[in-house]
Design a protein around this motif. Structure first.
Motif, mmCIF file in Angstrom:
data_model
loop_
_atom_site.group_PDB
_atom_site.id
_atom_site.type_symbol
_atom_site.label_atom_id
_atom_site.label_comp_id
_atom_site.label_asym_id
_atom_site.label_seq_id
_atom_site.Cartn_x
_atom_site.Cartn_y
_atom_site.Cartn_z
ATOM 1 N N ASN C 12 0.831 -1.197 0.000
ATOM 2 C CA ASN C 12 0.000 0.000 0.000
ATOM 3 C C ASN C 12 0.866 1.248 0.000
ATOM 4 O O ASN C 12 1.929 1.283 0.607
ATOM 5 C CB ASN C 12 -0.926 0.030 1.225
ATOM 6 C CG ASN C 12 -2.097 -0.916 1.049
ATOM 7 O OD1 ASN C 12 -2.183 -1.618 0.042
ATOM 8 N ND2 ASN C 12 -2.991 -0.932 2.016
ATOM 9 N N GLY C 15 0.548 6.416 3.666
ATOM 10 C CA GLY C 15 -0.660 7.174 3.994
ATOM 11 C C GLY C 15 -1.932 6.369 3.806
ATOM 12 O O GLY C 15 -2.985 6.740 4.291
ATOM 13 N N ILE C 16 -1.813 5.260 3.093
ATOM 14 C CA ILE C 16 -2.985 4.383 2.950
ATOM 15 C C ILE C 16 -2.881 3.307 4.012
ATOM 16 O O ILE C 16 -1.804 2.752 4.226
ATOM 17 C CB ILE C 16 -3.025 3.793 1.526
ATOM 18 C CG1 ILE C 16 -3.279 4.941 0.558
ATOM 19 C CG2 ILE C 16 -4.026 2.664 1.419
ATOM 20 C CD1 ILE C 16 -4.144 4.649 -0.607
ATOM 21 N N SER C 17 -3.983 3.069 4.690
ATOM 22 C CA SER C 17 -3.896 2.195 5.858
ATOM 23 C C SER C 17 -3.568 0.762 5.463
ATOM 24 O O SER C 17 -3.820 0.335 4.340
ATOM 25 C CB SER C 17 -5.201 2.237 6.641
ATOM 26 O OG SER C 17 -6.230 1.654 5.870
ATOM 27 N N PRO C 19 -4.435 -2.470 7.396
ATOM 28 C CA PRO C 19 -5.018 -3.134 8.577
ATOM 29 C C PRO C 19 -4.325 -4.447 8.914
ATOM 30 O O PRO C 19 -4.180 -4.777 10.083
ATOM 31 C CB PRO C 19 -6.472 -3.379 8.171
ATOM 32 C CG PRO C 19 -6.749 -2.435 7.037
ATOM 33 C CD PRO C 19 -5.437 -2.226 6.348
ATOM 34 N N GLU C 20 -3.885 -5.179 7.925
ATOM 35 C CA GLU C 20 -3.259 -6.473 8.220
ATOM 36 C C GLU C 20 -1.941 -6.278 8.974
ATOM 37 O O GLU C 20 -1.695 -6.918 9.986
ATOM 38 C CB GLU C 20 -3.032 -7.276 6.930
ATOM 39 C CG GLU C 20 -2.292 -8.580 7.221
ATOM 40 C CD GLU C 20 -2.534 -9.691 6.208
ATOM 41 O OE1 GLU C 20 -2.836 -9.373 5.047
ATOM 42 O OE2 GLU C 20 -2.406 -10.864 6.597
ATOM 43 N N THR C 23 -2.657 -5.261 12.543
ATOM 44 C CA THR C 23 -3.127 -6.350 13.408
ATOM 45 C C THR C 23 -1.971 -7.256 13.812
ATOM 46 O O THR C 23 -1.859 -7.662 14.966
ATOM 47 C CB THR C 23 -4.212 -7.184 12.689
ATOM 48 O OG1 THR C 23 -5.201 -6.294 12.183
ATOM 49 C CG2 THR C 23 -4.870 -8.160 13.641
ATOM 50 N N ILE C 24 -1.098 -7.552 12.859
ATOM 51 C CA ILE C 24 0.045 -8.428 13.184
ATOM 52 C C ILE C 24 0.938 -7.749 14.226
ATOM 53 O O ILE C 24 1.412 -8.370 15.173
ATOM 54 C CB ILE C 24 0.836 -8.784 11.907
ATOM 55 C CG1 ILE C 24 -0.043 -9.596 10.950
ATOM 56 C CG2 ILE C 24 2.097 -9.573 12.248
ATOM 57 C CD1 ILE C 24 0.528 -9.761 9.552
ATOM 58 N N ASN C 26 0.003 -5.223 16.459
ATOM 59 C CA ASN C 26 -0.626 -4.973 17.751
ATOM 60 C C ASN C 26 -1.086 -6.232 18.467
ATOM 61 O O ASN C 26 -1.016 -6.318 19.681
ATOM 62 C CB ASN C 26 -1.822 -4.034 17.585
ATOM 63 C CG ASN C 26 -1.369 -2.661 17.117
ATOM 64 O OD1 ASN C 26 -0.357 -2.141 17.575
ATOM 65 N ND2 ASN C 26 -2.090 -2.090 16.168
ATOM 66 N N ASP C 27 -1.583 -7.203 17.726
ATOM 67 C CA ASP C 27 -2.197 -8.357 18.372
ATOM 68 C C ASP C 27 -1.280 -9.563 18.452
ATOM 69 O O ASP C 27 -1.591 -10.516 19.141
ATOM 70 C CB ASP C 27 -3.493 -8.729 17.644
ATOM 71 C CG ASP C 27 -4.537 -7.651 17.787
ATOM 72 O OD1 ASP C 27 -4.986 -7.439 18.924
ATOM 73 O OD2 ASP C 27 -4.868 -6.988 16.782
ATOM 74 N N LEU C 28 -0.155 -9.516 17.756
ATOM 75 C CA LEU C 28 0.746 -10.668 17.821
ATOM 76 C C LEU C 28 2.108 -10.244 18.363
ATOM 77 O O LEU C 28 2.501 -10.628 19.442
ATOM 78 C CB LEU C 28 0.881 -11.295 16.424
ATOM 79 C CG LEU C 28 1.612 -12.626 16.357
ATOM 80 C CD1 LEU C 28 0.910 -13.678 17.213
ATOM 81 C CD2 LEU C 28 1.702 -13.121 14.915
ATOM 82 N N LYS C 31 2.153 -8.072 21.643
ATOM 83 C CA LYS C 31 1.604 -8.796 22.799
ATOM 84 C C LYS C 31 2.636 -9.767 23.347
ATOM 85 O O LYS C 31 2.516 -10.240 24.453
ATOM 86 C CB LYS C 31 0.319 -9.530 22.413
ATOM 87 C CG LYS C 31 -0.870 -8.607 22.504
ATOM 88 C CD LYS C 31 -2.173 -9.363 22.532
ATOM 89 C CE LYS C 31 -3.326 -8.368 22.604
ATOM 90 N NZ LYS C 31 -4.554 -8.964 22.094
ATOM 91 N N MET C 75 -3.935 3.117 -7.770
ATOM 92 C CA MET C 75 -4.792 3.880 -6.861
ATOM 93 C C MET C 75 -4.359 3.716 -5.419
ATOM 94 O O MET C 75 -4.434 4.641 -4.620
ATOM 95 C CB MET C 75 -6.237 3.382 -6.965
ATOM 96 C CG MET C 75 -6.927 3.686 -8.252
ATOM 97 S SD MET C 75 -7.178 5.439 -8.430
ATOM 98 C CE MET C 75 -8.191 5.754 -6.980
ATOM 99 N N VAL C 76 -3.995 2.501 -5.055
ATOM 100 C CA VAL C 76 -3.697 2.228 -3.647
ATOM 101 C C VAL C 76 -2.288 1.693 -3.408
ATOM 102 O O VAL C 76 -1.774 1.804 -2.304
ATOM 103 C CB VAL C 76 -4.691 1.206 -3.032
ATOM 104 C CG1 VAL C 76 -6.029 1.848 -2.805
ATOM 105 C CG2 VAL C 76 -4.839 -0.016 -3.912
#
Lengths: 721, 226, 86
Positions: C12, C15-17, C19-20, C23-24, C26-28, C31, C75-76
């Motif tokens: 991406n 500036g384009i988010s 999410p995957e 998540t990797i 913050n949650d893996l 932690k 675009m992305v």
């Protein structure tokens, strides 16, 4: 983003000074066509919105229907056309997300998604295939992850969508009436932004959706995050259960600008907010950017100070961010600050009330000659034509599409995709039948009759499951409304829908208007899309397997109405002819009697007769049941017609009833009594689809070969071109 | 008869499973959030389907690191019946409780359709009421459902009777058409198809009795019925 | 003509988010005990093997393929192209 010169003058006059840049951005977002409906609003009022089951509450983005025993169903429809045309995966996915949050904001749990997809000619255009494939994956990835079943929809291809895409998403929610959010706010309440962070993506999206594609700067693309959306759903429903939500609104087009101004205006309060409190993805975002960002998966909640802690606890559990961004005041102003500095301070009624337009309209010139038929090339081999037809993208089975959607999750789906309408079981023992239908080919030829046809078709589809239509959603998609000819087609469609809704007492419970749908080659064909919800009190008609010797009875007349038919357009490449029109009296009679015979449990199944006409509808019955048939075309009721017209006319108000032979007498007695036009036209048997007229064989196909073509051609086309 | 339904962020079949356990089979079911611990007196644990953590990185891998998984592992060692369905199966595999791995379907697409299973092991707590090789009509709904093991492991699975369910036809390209497996002891079972979507006649277009036996097996195992 | 391995990384745009990746992270990763990690971005890599006259030609050919066949959506996403001798 900008205002038109006269709009700017109005704004100045209203507030008695020059607006700040932030104020300009906020007003431009809210006054965009997408948010203000400024071209259409005056006319939309003609649709009947009230009915015995309709519940009206302040500030809902979705329609609410009382389905009895203390339960309600909510429904809404939206489109994401412009974003999907440039980034189909993200555009389609975020389209699902937006409409789901509309359902959620009434306090109901989303229980179903439907989508209507339209693209250019995928047989010849690689780009159209790319758009189609990615839009389907986008919807699948989003809906599947949420655990909301995608239970139905439709897919259509037409040259008018060349280099473009229409992605319409409807969603249905369900809940207890007493749990509906009663939006309210009092002085001192807190304004909370919950969910995904605010970034620069989707900047100016609503404005983008209000321009035609060629002029946009293509920056308004959003990245979908279905995982966050799922957590938002659970967090909100938990918060609702604990009564922590005073008022709620989804952030959609226009971002914070629209959500804050609209909720404040609806609740007749003021809101003061600080952009520094908004959780952002990037640092150094300007207040203007924060106010108009259309980052996805965000909800605005108004809660009491005493409830904040509990709300924060829930957000923490579901690992989603929530920020207190402001508070409620009694001054009816939307006051945007950054720290101590004011960036905007406007009366909310000024922001939300764009001056409505009364655009001129004029009957399009092309309509004068469109009904004239050209001389068609003669057809000698209808079996061959039929095989081509079954492989045509608009006729072929859409199993490649709905097979990628989880349509079982939630364990409500009683009638699954691939039938006329899908049916969900509800917790009060009743069943909900839902369908969406559009038909741009017919709407182009006759915007009024075409729109009515879509409405009736959606009704027919839910009737086929034994449901009585109780509510309608409309999504009106047209080109540039400033073109008087286009605006005329918009008005004609709207008037047609209004007449039908009034005659059948089916209230419009929600809708959407999407204008400026233009491609480099010109405007799209008028594409109203109609969703109908039907309620079944006792038992739905789940199609039973047809077996040897079963009878096929048709209800309704077949007429010489070939305009906009797949047969004319796909086989003969001809756009024109007489558009099918709905006779309201006949339509009502047929609907009523079909529901009655379904209730008397005489039938195995009822199938709607629509796209591709009688020939396709009967073949579908044969292919899904893997059984042959013998149809006598001379028995088909209606005017005396040539063979191709009997086979392929798309006349409305027709139903195909299948039944065991032993029930035939009873059925005929009931149908005779209700004075509808009907006839036994054939029997199921063997392994061949056979249509005859007199002694002449017209179509003779092996069911297994036909079925293989019908099931696989769309997949083969998408995957292998 | 306490059954724990473990809920992860992104689980989405938890409510369906709970409904089936309580309303259809009269279990005493409880939800357990992935950060909580499981009580000692629990009789069975079910990991339902969904998209834990949005299936990011690899389906089930992030959830396999959740605090509750340590308890699930302890329960597994104690011989308590554990069932993972779909994403629950993926989590059991990723946390090492079951052998193998679940790859993207051969079609590379999410697949939602009705399939038929054959029971290959009728000794587990979830299959003890089946006749061997009984057929079960049941839906699948997954994107990463292709069970894969190498040839040596497959031999071991066969030898130790760890293959519980196989598809009657090739569905997604899984090794040996495997749809579900168990651990060596047989108390931990994972399956890709969704039994909770098949036990009620209203939503099962074929026959709801076979899949009901999965839950009835558990009732028998727990001594509730014979 | 020589053979080159070309790695095409698709990710991406800034500036384009993502999410995957988030998540990797913050949650893996966060932690666990790995607090020094501050960002994870997901990307997709395609490995091409191509015969061209030199590195430059290999690079421009691959760039052309990526653009023409919409291997990434501008675009992305962006692509980074790395060329190695085979």
């Amino acid at each position: 983003m900008s205002l038109e010169p006269q709009e700017l003058a109005e704004l100045k006059l209203n507030i008695g000074r020059d607006p700040t840049s932030t104020e300009l951005q906020i007003v431009a977002a809210e006054w965009s066509e997408h948010c203000s409906y400024k071209s259409s609003k005056k006319h939309l009022k003609m649709l009947p919105m009230k009915g015995p089951l309709v519940i009206h509450e302040k500030g809902y983005d979705s329609g609410v229907l009382d389905v009895g025993n203390g339960y309600v169903v909510t429904a809404h429809i939206e489109s994401h056309n412009h974003p999907s045309a440039v980034e189909p995966y993200g555009g389609a996915a975020t389209g699902v997300g937006g409409v789901i949050r509309d359902i959620l904001s009434a306090g109901t749990r989303p229980i179903a998604i439907l989508n209507g997809l339209r693209f250019g000619n995928i047989e010849t255009d690689k780009h159209a295939r790319w758009l189609f494939k990615n839009a389907v994956t986008g919807i699948a990835d989003y809906g599947n992850c949420l655990g909301v079943p995608t239970i139905g929809g439709e897919v259509e291809f037409d040259d008018c969508y060349h280099n473009y895409a229409l992605v319409d998403v409807a969603a249905v929610g369900f809940g207890k009436k007493k749990n509906l959010i009663k939006n309210h706010a009092t002085n001192g309440d807190l304004v909370v932004l919950l969910g995904g962070s605010t970034g620069r993506d989707g900047m100016g999206g609503s404005q983008f959706a209000s321009d035609s594609l060629e002029s946009e700067d293509r920056s308004a693309v959003q990245i979908p995050d279905p995982f966050i959306e799922k957590l938002i759903i659970e967090a909100i429903l938990e918060a609702r259960k604990q009564k922590l939500i005073n008022a709620m609104k989804d952030l959609g087009g226009g971002g914070l600008s629209c959500a804050v101004s609209e909720i404040a205006n609806t609740l007749e309060v003021g809101i003061e907010m600080d952009v520094d409190m908004v959780h952002t993805r990037e640092s150094n975002m300007h207040p203007d950017e924060i106010m108009i960002s259309e980052s996805q998966e965000r909800m605005l909640i108004i809660t009491s100070k005493t409830k904040l802690k509990e709300l924060q606890k829930i957000c923490k559990k579901f690992r989603i961010s929530c920020s207190v961004i402001g508070h409620v005041k009694s001054d009816n102003q939307m006051h945007v600050k950054k720290g101590k500095k004011t960036f905007a301070n406007l009366p909310t009624d000024v922001i939300v009330n764009a001056t409505l337009l009364d655009l001129p309209s004029k009957k399009p010139v092309y309509l004068k000659t469109i009904e004239k038929e050209k001389k068609l090339r003669p057809i000698f081999d209808y079996s061959k034509i039929m095989m081509n037809f079954l492989a045509a993208p608009n006729i072929a089975s859409k199993i490649w599409v709905y097979g990628q959607y989880d349509h079982e999750v939630g364990i409500r789906t009683v009638i699954k995709p691939g039938h006329d309408a899908s049916v969900l079981r509800l917790d009060n023992g009743k069943f909900l039948s839902v369908k969406i239908d559009g038909n741009p080919k017919q709407c182009y030829i006759n915007p009024r009759e075409g729109a009515i046809g879509c409405f009736e078709e959606a009704c027919r589809n839910v009737v086929c499951t034994g449901a009585k239509p109780i509510g309608m959603l409309d999504h009106l998609q047209f080109g540039n409304p400033k073109d008087p000819e286009i605006f005329w087609t918009f008005l004609e469609s709207l008037k047609g829908l209004t007449d039908f809704a009034n005659h059948f007492k089916i209230p419009c419970i929600g809708g959407k208007v999407s204008l400026y749908n233009e491609t480099p080659a010109g405007p799209i064909k008028p594409t109203p899309l109609i969703g109908v919800l039907g309620l079944i009190d006792k038992k739905p008609l789940i199609p039973q397997r047809i077996s040897d010797g079963d009878c096929l009875v048709i209800v309704g007349d077949t007429k010489d109405e070939m305009g906009g038919s797949e047969y004319f357009e796909y086989i003969h490449k001809f756009i024109g002819g007489k558009c099918p029109s709905v006779n309201f009296v006949e339509s009502k009679k047929n609907m009523k009697v079909v529901l009655k015979v379904i209730q008397s449990q005489l039938l195995k199944s009822v199938h709607d007769c629509s796209k591709g006409g009688l020939a396709v509808a009967i073949s579908e019955l044969c292919m899904t049941n893997q059984i042959g048939c013998r149809i006598l075309l001379e028995n088909v009721p209606g005017e005396k017609l040539d063979v191709d017209r009997i086979l392929f006319s798309e006349s409305h108000s027709r139903y195909l009833l299948t039944l065991d032979k032993k029930n035939l007498k009873k059925l005929e007695t009931m149908l005779k009594k209700s004075k509808v036009s009907f006839k036994l036209i054939g029997k199921f048997r063997g392994k061949k689809i056979q249509f005859t007229k007199g002694t002449k064989s017209i179509i003779d196909l092996r069911v297994d070969i036909a079925q293989k073509t019908w099931l696989n051609s769309l997949k083969d086309l998408v995957l292998h071109g | 008869m306490k059954v724990g339904v473990v809920v992860f962020p992104g689980s989405n079949c938890d409510r369906d499973m709970y409904h089936v356990l309580t309303d259809v089979f009269n279990f005493d079911a409880q939800y357990y959030w992935h950060e909580k611990s499981l009580p000692k007196n629990i009789d069975a644990v079910i990991l339902p389907g969904g998209f834990s953590y949005g299936d990011r990185l690899r389906a089930g891998v992030i959830a396999a690191h959740s605090p509750i998984i340590k308890d699930v592992q302890k329960m597994a060692e104690k011989g308590i019946p554990i069932l993972g369905v779909c994403n629950g199966f993926q989590i059991l595999v990723e946390s090492g409780l079951l052998p193998g791995v679940l790859l993207k379907n051969e079609s590379l697409n999410f697949m939602c359709k009705w399939t038929n299973l054959i029971v290959e092991n009728n000794k587990t707590p979830f299959t003890n009421q089946f006749k061997l090789h009984a057929k079960i009509p049941i839906p699948i709904a997954n994107g990463e459902g292709r069970y894969f093991v190498d040839d040596d492991t497959l031999k071991q699975l066969k030898k130790k009777n760890q293959i519980v369910f196989r598809y009657t036809q090739v569905v997604n390209g899984s090794s040996n058409r495997i749809a579900g497996v168990c651990n060596e002891e047989g108390n931990v079972v994972g399956m890709m198809p969704h039994p909770e979507r098949a036990v009620e006649s209203e939503i099962n277009p074929v026959d709801n009795k076979p899949s009901s036996l999965i839950f009835e097996s558990l009732l028998v195992k727990m001594g509730v019925t014979n | 003509m020589a053979t080159f391995n070309v790695h095409v990384t698709i990710e991406n745009k800034p500036g384009i988010s993502d999410p995957e990746g988030d998540t990797i992270l913050n949650d893996l990763v966060l932690k666990g005990a790995h607090k020094t990690v501050s960002k994870i971005k997901t990307a997709k890599m395609l490995k091409f093997t191509i015969k061209e006259k030199d590195k430059k030609a290999a690079r421009s050919k691959i760039q052309k393929i990526c653009d023409e066949l919409r291997i990434y959506n501008p675009m992305v996403s962006t692509v980074t192209i790395d060329v190695f001798n085979a």
